[in-house]
Design an enzyme around this catalytic site. Sequence first.
Site, PDB file in Angstrom:
ATOM      1  N   SER A 257       0.826  -1.211   0.000  1.00 33.79           N
ATOM      2  CA  SER A 257       0.000   0.000   0.000  1.00 33.79           C
ATOM      3  C   SER A 257       0.851   1.249   0.000  1.00 33.79           C
ATOM      4  O   SER A 257       0.358   2.322  -0.330  1.00 33.79           O
ATOM      5  CB  SER A 257      -0.850   0.083   1.262  1.00 33.79           C
ATOM      6  OG  SER A 257      -1.638  -1.023   1.416  1.00 33.79           O
TER       7      SER A 257
ATOM      8  N   HIS B 171      -2.323  -3.489  -6.539  1.00 38.47           N
ATOM      9  CA  HIS B 171      -2.806  -3.129  -5.201  1.00 38.47           C
ATOM     10  C   HIS B 171      -4.311  -3.321  -5.072  1.00 38.47           C
ATOM     11  O   HIS B 171      -5.086  -2.533  -5.620  1.00 38.47           O
ATOM     12  CB  HIS B 171      -2.406  -1.664  -4.915  1.00 38.47           C
ATOM     13  CG  HIS B 171      -2.804  -1.172  -3.564  1.00 38.47           C
ATOM     14  ND1 HIS B 171      -3.281   0.096  -3.341  1.00 38.47           N
ATOM     15  CD2 HIS B 171      -2.801  -1.778  -2.363  1.00 38.47           C
ATOM     16  CE1 HIS B 171      -3.548   0.235  -2.055  1.00 38.47           C
ATOM     17  NE2 HIS B 171      -3.265  -0.884  -1.446  1.00 38.47           N
TER      18      HIS B 171
ATOM     19  N   GLU C   1      -5.540  -0.975  -8.066  1.00 38.66           N
ATOM     20  CA  GLU C   1      -4.582  -0.016  -8.636  1.00 38.66           C
ATOM     21  C   GLU C   1      -3.405  -0.814  -9.210  1.00 38.66           C
ATOM     22  O   GLU C   1      -2.864  -1.689  -8.528  1.00 38.66           O
ATOM     23  CB  GLU C   1      -4.077   0.947  -7.549  1.00 38.66           C
ATOM     24  CG  GLU C   1      -5.151   1.892  -7.029  1.00 38.66           C
ATOM     25  CD  GLU C   1      -4.662   2.811  -5.907  1.00 38.66           C
ATOM     26  OE1 GLU C   1      -5.214   3.903  -5.753  1.00 38.66           O
ATOM     27  OE2 GLU C   1      -3.743   2.419  -5.165  1.00 38.66           O
TER      28      GLU C   1
ATOM     29  N   ASN D 233      -5.028   6.261  -1.511  1.00 43.67           N
ATOM     30  CA  ASN D 233      -4.474   6.649  -0.212  1.00 43.67           C
ATOM     31  C   ASN D 233      -3.865   8.049  -0.213  1.00 43.67           C
ATOM     32  O   ASN D 233      -3.535   8.585   0.832  1.00 43.67           O
ATOM     33  CB  ASN D 233      -3.455   5.614   0.284  1.00 43.67           C
ATOM     34  CG  ASN D 233      -4.152   4.393   0.841  1.00 43.67           C
ATOM     35  OD1 ASN D 233      -5.269   4.488   1.362  1.00 43.67           O
ATOM     36  ND2 ASN D 233      -3.528   3.236   0.710  1.00 43.67           N
TER      37      ASN D 233
HETATM   38  P1  NAI Z   1      -1.513  -9.950   7.187  1.00 41.51           P
HETATM   39  O1  NAI Z   1      -0.709  -9.704   8.405  1.00 41.51           O
HETATM   40  O2  NAI Z   1      -2.962 -10.274   7.331  1.00 41.51           O
HETATM   41  O3  NAI Z   1      -0.853 -11.145   6.351  1.00 41.51           O
HETATM   42  C1  NAI Z   1       0.497 -11.235   6.057  1.00 41.51           C
HETATM   43  C2  NAI Z   1       0.864 -12.722   5.894  1.00 41.51           C
HETATM   44  O4  NAI Z   1       2.185 -12.802   5.395  1.00 41.51           O
HETATM   45  C3  NAI Z   1       0.820 -13.494   7.214  1.00 41.51           C
HETATM   46  O5  NAI Z   1       0.029 -14.645   7.045  1.00 41.51           O
HETATM   47  C4  NAI Z   1       2.289 -13.868   7.457  1.00 41.51           C
HETATM   48  O6  NAI Z   1       2.417 -15.144   8.058  1.00 41.51           O
HETATM   49  C5  NAI Z   1       2.850 -13.852   6.050  1.00 41.51           C
HETATM   50  N1  NAI Z   1       4.288 -13.597   5.966  1.00 41.51           N
HETATM   51  C6  NAI Z   1       5.011 -12.702   6.652  1.00 41.51           C
HETATM   52  N2  NAI Z   1       6.292 -12.742   6.254  1.00 41.51           N
HETATM   53  C7  NAI Z   1       6.369 -13.681   5.279  1.00 41.51           C
HETATM   54  C8  NAI Z   1       7.409 -14.175   4.464  1.00 41.51           C
HETATM   55  N3  NAI Z   1       8.642 -13.725   4.580  1.00 41.51           N
HETATM   56  N4  NAI Z   1       7.101 -15.111   3.567  1.00 41.51           N
HETATM   57  C9  NAI Z   1       5.845 -15.596   3.450  1.00 41.51           C
HETATM   58  N5  NAI Z   1       4.813 -15.163   4.212  1.00 41.51           N
HETATM   59  C10 NAI Z   1       5.086 -14.216   5.105  1.00 41.51           C
HETATM   60  O7  NAI Z   1      -1.293  -8.669   6.251  1.00 41.51           O
HETATM   61  P2  NAI Z   1      -2.270  -8.042   5.160  1.00 41.51           P
HETATM   62  O8  NAI Z   1      -3.164  -7.070   5.814  1.00 41.51           O
HETATM   63  O9  NAI Z   1      -2.832  -9.135   4.342  1.00 41.51           O
HETATM   64  O10 NAI Z   1      -1.232  -7.179   4.277  1.00 41.51           O
HETATM   65  C11 NAI Z   1      -0.330  -7.762   3.375  1.00 41.51           C
HETATM   66  C12 NAI Z   1       0.187  -6.726   2.412  1.00 41.51           C
HETATM   67  O11 NAI Z   1      -0.913  -6.125   1.719  1.00 41.51           O
HETATM   68  C13 NAI Z   1       0.962  -5.569   3.029  1.00 41.51           C
HETATM   69  O12 NAI Z   1       1.974  -5.183   2.142  1.00 41.51           O
HETATM   70  C14 NAI Z   1      -0.107  -4.479   3.162  1.00 41.51           C
HETATM   71  O13 NAI Z   1       0.440  -3.191   3.175  1.00 41.51           O
HETATM   72  C15 NAI Z   1      -0.902  -4.710   1.897  1.00 41.51           C
HETATM   73  N6  NAI Z   1      -2.293  -4.250   1.924  1.00 41.51           N
HETATM   74  C16 NAI Z   1      -3.079  -4.399   3.040  1.00 41.51           C
HETATM   75  C17 NAI Z   1      -4.389  -3.942   3.040  1.00 41.51           C
HETATM   76  C18 NAI Z   1      -5.257  -4.110   4.249  1.00 41.51           C
HETATM   77  O14 NAI Z   1      -6.287  -3.416   4.343  1.00 41.51           O
HETATM   78  N7  NAI Z   1      -4.942  -4.979   5.184  1.00 41.51           N
HETATM   79  C19 NAI Z   1      -4.969  -3.280   1.856  1.00 41.51           C
HETATM   80  C20 NAI Z   1      -4.101  -3.267   0.709  1.00 41.51           C
HETATM   81  C21 NAI Z   1      -2.808  -3.684   0.782  1.00 41.51           C
END
Ligand code: NAI
Length: 386
Positions: A118, A139, A151, A189
């Site tokens: 993001s 995104h 995006e 954003n």
């Molecule tokens: P989350 O914390 O729910 O999930 C992240 C996952 O990645 C976890 O299951 C974790 O175990 C795994 N993980 C961490 N390090 C890892 C690695 N080295 N290799 C493999 N898996 C790994 O996070 P979320 O919210 O899904 O966000 C993920 C990405 O998406 C971030 O970059 C965030 O900025 C972006 N994003 C999030 C949004 C939101 O509203 N939560 C919206 C749009 C983008």
Amino acid sequence: MIKNVGIIGSGTMGSGIAQVAAAAGCLVTLFDVHQQALDSAKQSLEKITNRLVEKGRISSQEKDAIQNNIRYVNSLKELAHSDLTIEAIVENIEVKKKVFQELEGYVSDTCIIASNTSSLSIASIASVLKNPERCIGIHFFNPAPLMKLVEVIPAIQTSSQVLATSQTTIENWKKVVAVAKDTPGFIVNRVARPFYGEALRIYEEGIADFATIDHAVKSVGGFKMGPFQLMDFIGNDVNYTVTQTVFEAFYNDPRYKPSFTQKRFAEAGYLGRKSGKGFYDYSQGAKLPVPENNPVLLNSILDRILVMLINEAADALFLNIASAKDIDAAMTKGVNYPKGLLAWADEKSIDWCVKQLDTLYNHYHEDRYRCSALLRTMNLKNETFF
Ligand code: NAI
């Protein structure tokens, strides 16, 4: 044609993106380092798709197809056959760079390597690859299966072929694509900042309370949620961090200055819905505050927040962050605004926008109220956005 899709990270976003790709008929390999994250992604996908069948949105054959199209793996090597990979792991550039470098060692030369970040620079992530032209930002918005907007962000290194294939693929997944420049906050954003920032400022000046500001934005503006409700929903910690990140990334441009009010709420643990208390009280039996109902006040609140949003959208167009069509699509499909901001500017008239902004600027003499040069030029030439 993209058939094999690898998703890295099976958290909130990764599992949602996997569902979208699987529903569109792709074969998805979903990887996570934590077995527990994989297990809960699988369980929640089963629950969600079963509910979709109950509601009659999909057939049970479609449900089976979605479930069978996703493979859950705990080794990155299993993504070797991917045509496209989308990374959705922690928002930490060093961790992402390490994963991207390792991944490039397994996949074919033609595999597109995308990030769902993001806030991080796609150019910086791409720079660690041997072939940075294959890297792009894709995104999604949360929840990915429901939000229509995606995006797509080419870095300066990205090839036009990779951009075109990514765009077509995401459109085939039944999403609306907005192509954005690789700049902080991309479209949504960035353009949405005043929705929170100007509402907080109006509150800080003592013009109105949270409930009245939310009421103005919803009843006069037609937004589904007021800014304080939305900040409570997102979480004051998360929303404050995004604001601070965008502010710093723009070299402390006063337009994006974070608010002490929100900082204190986050510090106090008043995070919003998730902590039971934020700008509103979510405990059982708590009474909702009653907003003021003075039409002059409500209109002036909406006008001030709206014109600041329009100014931000106009400036994004002025700086070629995205096309007018994509900027409006981003705000209606990514954050459910009732109208595109540039179409709204046409409706109010560009002259109205310039006058509102100049009135604010002349009163405050603060840079945050400067009118975009684009609006000023358009007003002189009597032009409209559409
Ligand atoms: P989350 O914390 O729910 O999930 C992240 C996952 O990645 C976890 O299951 C974790 O175990 C795994 N993980 C961490 N390090 C890892 C690695 N080295 N290799 C493999 N898996 C790994 O996070 P979320 O919210 O899904 O966000 C993920 C990405 O998406 C971030 O970059 C965030 O900025 C972006 N994003 C999030 C949004 C939101 O509203 N939560 C919206 C749009 C983008």
